[in-house]
Design a protein around this motif. Structure first.
Motif, PDB file in Angstrom:
ATOM      1  N   ASN A  58      87.727 -23.702  13.726  1.00 37.04           N
ATOM      2  CA  ASN A  58      87.049 -24.983  13.730  1.00 37.04           C
ATOM      3  C   ASN A  58      86.969 -25.533  12.307  1.00 37.04           C
ATOM      4  O   ASN A  58      85.901 -25.799  11.767  1.00 37.04           O
ATOM      5  CB  ASN A  58      85.655 -24.814  14.367  1.00 37.04           C
ATOM      6  N   GLN A  67      83.829 -24.175   7.601  1.00 35.07           N
ATOM      7  CA  GLN A  67      84.376 -23.527   8.788  1.00 35.07           C
ATOM      8  C   GLN A  67      83.358 -23.527   9.925  1.00 35.07           C
ATOM      9  O   GLN A  67      82.310 -22.896   9.824  1.00 35.07           O
ATOM     10  CB  GLN A  67      84.765 -22.081   8.469  1.00 35.07           C
ATOM     11  N   GLY A  68      83.722 -24.213  10.987  1.00 33.90           N
ATOM     12  CA  GLY A  68      82.809 -24.322  12.123  1.00 33.90           C
ATOM     13  C   GLY A  68      82.355 -22.971  12.660  1.00 33.90           C
ATOM     14  O   GLY A  68      81.235 -22.819  13.140  1.00 33.90           O
ATOM     15  N   ARG A  69      83.216 -21.975  12.540  1.00 36.31           N
ATOM     16  CA  ARG A  69      82.874 -20.659  13.104  1.00 36.31           C
ATOM     17  C   ARG A  69      81.683 -20.009  12.399  1.00 36.31           C
ATOM     18  O   ARG A  69      81.105 -19.058  12.916  1.00 36.31           O
ATOM     19  CB  ARG A  69      84.086 -19.728  13.053  1.00 36.31           C
ATOM     20  N   LYS A 104      79.126 -21.923  11.215  1.00 43.76           N
ATOM     21  CA  LYS A 104      78.172 -23.023  11.080  1.00 43.76           C
ATOM     22  C   LYS A 104      76.718 -22.559  11.105  1.00 43.76           C
ATOM     23  O   LYS A 104      75.926 -22.919  10.247  1.00 43.76           O
ATOM     24  CB  LYS A 104      78.414 -24.048  12.183  1.00 43.76           C
TER      25      LYS A 104
END
Ligand SMILES: Cc1ncc(C[n+]2csc(CCOP(=O)(O)OP(=O)(O)O)c2C)c(N)n1
Ligand code: SF4
Lengths: 301, 380
Positions: A216, A270-272, A274
């Motif tokens: 992400n 990085q969405g992971r 978040k």
């Protein structure tokens, strides 16, 4: 070290992975493949287990990789490659057999197969591109997923990630290197060195390969995320010959924690990561410390 | 040929197999030890170590990797061999299918052994039967001489461009693998003349980049599987021709696809495979003496399955008893199921009775077979 201009020229004359292949926008693995194939001078024969690379090469006709590819069963590549290497050793030693595998295929299901080929010192370059999860199947947790990263099968975990590079060093592998798609010159040099200097031995190169789709991350930031992985100290760049580690010129200064950039800023891209919980962040920091301790302990005098 | 002096030795089945492999001289041998096939690996490794055999012996860490290594070797244009049994064959399974569907001709010796749980190191055919749909040819041999001869024949057949898929040579654990009987060798010149060097239809090489086994659309996929089916059909003739050529040159005829032993006009047929067939030959002789005229129809090639040949032979019987050494749970023995379907395909109305004997290593002597045949024919 290869110059940027030279690398551009080399990659203009030989395109390892063609335009229009099926990789997602901003795919780190696709970059890794391009630079690695350029270094192997059209002598590479790839053995690829089930992974994103089996998809991005595309369909049989007009397919996207300009090198022979044997698609193997998930856990089988180092052994398939051994078969190729043993035959070509006698029939055509110019062929360089390369396993091109993801972190899941390497750290998890194929670990025993990798260990066997490493122990036999097969004449193979093994490339593990590390996108830190099972991406082909849609981002499930692998043994190489870092602490705190959210995947479709984990909402963040404390366990340290499994470092196959360190494992290969302690396996007595002749040449082990870490690389990163954001450092193409360094990556190219390491592939080339593996190919030219340590022929006849098992060689292992782990490439950090950001995966915008799974992590992400905005595809614009593939290189940025990769670069920060080194600058935060998360991804030490080194080579180990006969178990003795030498830090790479690029990234050497991050041995000093004072010089490292903010981990939080990098994670924020990085969405992971978040909603990373403090305990996971702490686990991630410990994981980073642990990997530097290992590096220091094994550094050449 | 009659003047050729051939060596005869007392060999176990495992020794017979490795003797044949030494003469075939594969480029790559990759084996992982498992009882009762281990001796094959040991003898070949020792031959390579001693410099008698110029093969690459790859000491792999598992059967999965043994088959994977053979796959890579053949895709590089080399000749490959492996041997295994039972759990080892199942552990290989993923790559067994890869080699079969990938059209990579090679030979694997499988020493038949029962499957766990309930550890048993003794013979039955459940292991190879589990692999019958993998796109491999399967020979089941009845004695050590046939094991030796069939390994040699199998390379010739597998590498034939009209065939071009891998073969298993299955031999019964302990009954053959560990029991010595006389085996006559071919000379090295004879083997080399009979099995010409491997001429691969394709190999992967950087000079001609292509992809093996990439994503395939349904129509391409279907075309590949249809081609395999057609090659299986064509293989029947090749197997028969190779058997005839072998018999002419070296004096031993194993029947090709099926072998019939006993009176021409037998009323009762025993249909079975492997060492049970040899035992059944004695039983049939006895039964015939007692007035129940019986012959044995031995299936030598289970893949490709000789449906037509079997149907034709069985049509001559009033009743045929099929003896399986494995079971498809929820249905019946595999030989019975397939023979039954062949009889329908060729409109044969001979009464067919299936029975299972000798699983988990149960010792079957000819007396047991006589008794079983008498019981089953009485009921019929
Ligand atoms: C034996 C087996 N189990 C599961 C799969 C399904 N599978 C295909 S690719 C893949 C994930 C690969 O992950 P990784 O090795 O990390 O490479 P990536 O996809 O991230 O490039 C899985 C689980 C398979 N092909 N074979
Ligand atoms: S999922 Fe990730 S690794 Fe796979 S092709 Fe897309 S960006 Fe590349």
């Amino acid at each position: 070290m290869v110059k940027l201009k030279e690398l551009i020229e080399i990659e203009a004359t030989y395109v390892g992975n063609m335009k229009g292949n099926l990789a997602c926008a901003g795919c780190g693995l696709n970059l890794a493949l391009r630079h690695a194939l350029a270094a192997l001078d059209q002598h590479a024969l790839l053995v690829v287990p089930a992974c994103c690379t089996s998809v991005i090469q595309g369909f049989g006709e007009g397919y996207g990789i300009n090198a022979p590819v044997f698609n193997s069963a998930f856990a089988a590549s180092p052994a398939v490659a051994s078969g190729f290497a043993r035959v070509y050793k006698k029939k055509d030693p110019s062929v360089q057999v390369v396993v091109w595998a993801g972190d899941g295929g390497t750290a998890d299901i194929g670990l025993a197969t990798l260990s066997g080929a490493a122990e036999r010192d097969e004449d193979i370059i093994y490339v593990m591109y590390n996108n830190e999860a099972y991406q082909n199947t849609g981002d499930q947790k692998s043994g190489a997923t870092p602490p705190g990263a959210v995947t479709t099968t984990s909402s963040g975990e404390k366990r340290p990630s499994k470092s196959v590079s360190r494992l290969m060093i302690t396996h007595g592998v002749k040449y082990v290197a870490t690389a990163n798609t954001a450092y193409p010159l360094d990556l190219y040099d390491k592939m080339k060195r593996a190919y030219e200097e340590f022929r006849g031995h098992f060689r292992f190169i782990e490439i950090y390969a950001p995966c915008p789709a799974g992590w992400n991350v905005d595809p614009r930031y593939t290189a940025k995320v990769g670069k920060l992985a080194v600058e935060t100290g998360y991804w030490p760049l080194y080579e180990a010959v006969d178990g003795k580690i030498t830090l790479s010129r690029q990234g050497r200064r991050f041995l000093d924690p004072e010089k490292r950039k903010s981990l939080e800023d990098w994670l924020a891209l990085q969405g992971r990561f978040k909603k990373i919980k403090p305990e996971f962040l702490e686990a991630l920091r410990q994981d980073i410390d642990h990997s530097w301790e290992f590096v220091k302990k094994h550094m050449a005098e | 040929m009659a003047t050729t002096q051939r060596q005869i030795d007392l060999l176990t089945g495992n020794e017979a197999v490795s003797a044949a492999v030494k003469q075939i001289r594969p480029d790559v041998i990759a084996v992982y030890p498992i009882t009762p096939s281990t001796h094959i690996a040991e003898m070949l490794a020792q031959a390579v170590d001693a410099g008698e055999l110029d093969s690459e012996f790859v000491k792999v860490e598992s059967e999965h990797s043994a088959m994977a290594t053979c796959i890579g070797a053949v895709a590089a244009g080399g000749r490959a061999f492996t041997a295994t049994a039972s759990q080892g064959l199942l552990y290989m399974a993923e790559n067994i299918f890869w080699a079969g569907y990938g059209r990579l001709p090679m030979v694997a010796a499988v020493v038949n052994r029962a499957l766990a749980p309930g550890w048993s190191i003794w013979v039955d055919h459940q292991d190879t039967m589990a692999m019958r749909d993998a796109g491999w040819g399967q020979f089941y041999v009845k004695n050590n001489q046939e094991a030796y001869d069939t390994v040699i024949q199998a390379y010739k057949i597998a590498e034939d461009h009209n065939v071009y898929f891998p073969f298993m040579v299955a031999l019964d654990g302990f009954v053959l693998s560990h029991t010595a009987s006389p085996v006559e060798f071919l000379t090295q010149e004879e083997v080399e003349e009979f099995v010409p060097p491997f001429n691969p239809l394709f190999r992967l090489h950087p000079s001609e980049p292509m992809s093996f086994g990439a994503i395939s659309k349904p129509d391409e996929y279907i075309a590949m599987r249809e081609d395999l089916m057609k090659s299986m059909e064509r293989a029947k003739k090749v197997i028969q021709d190779v058997n005839i050529e072998f018999a002419k040159k070296f004096g031993r005829d194993w029947g090709g696809l099926i072998e019939v032993v006993g009176p021409e006009d037998a009323e009762i047929g025993i249909v079975t495979m492997s060492t049970l067939a040899e035992e059944a030959e004695v039983a049939a002789e006895q039964l015939t003496k007692e007035g129940m005229s019986t012959s044995v129809t031995r299936i030598r090639s289970f893949r490709p399955f000789p449906g037509e040949e079997l149907a034709k032979q069985i049509s001559k019987y009033d009743i045929a008893i099929v003896i399986d050494r494995a079971i498809s749970f929820g249905n019946a023995g595999q030989i019975y199921i397939e023979t039954n379907s062949a009889l329908r395909d060729y409109d044969v109305d001979t009464k067919l009775i299936g029975t299972v004997m000798g699983i988990g290593g149960q010792d079957i002597a000819y007396g047991d077979i006589i008794e079983r045949v008498k019981n089953l024919t009485k009921k019929a």
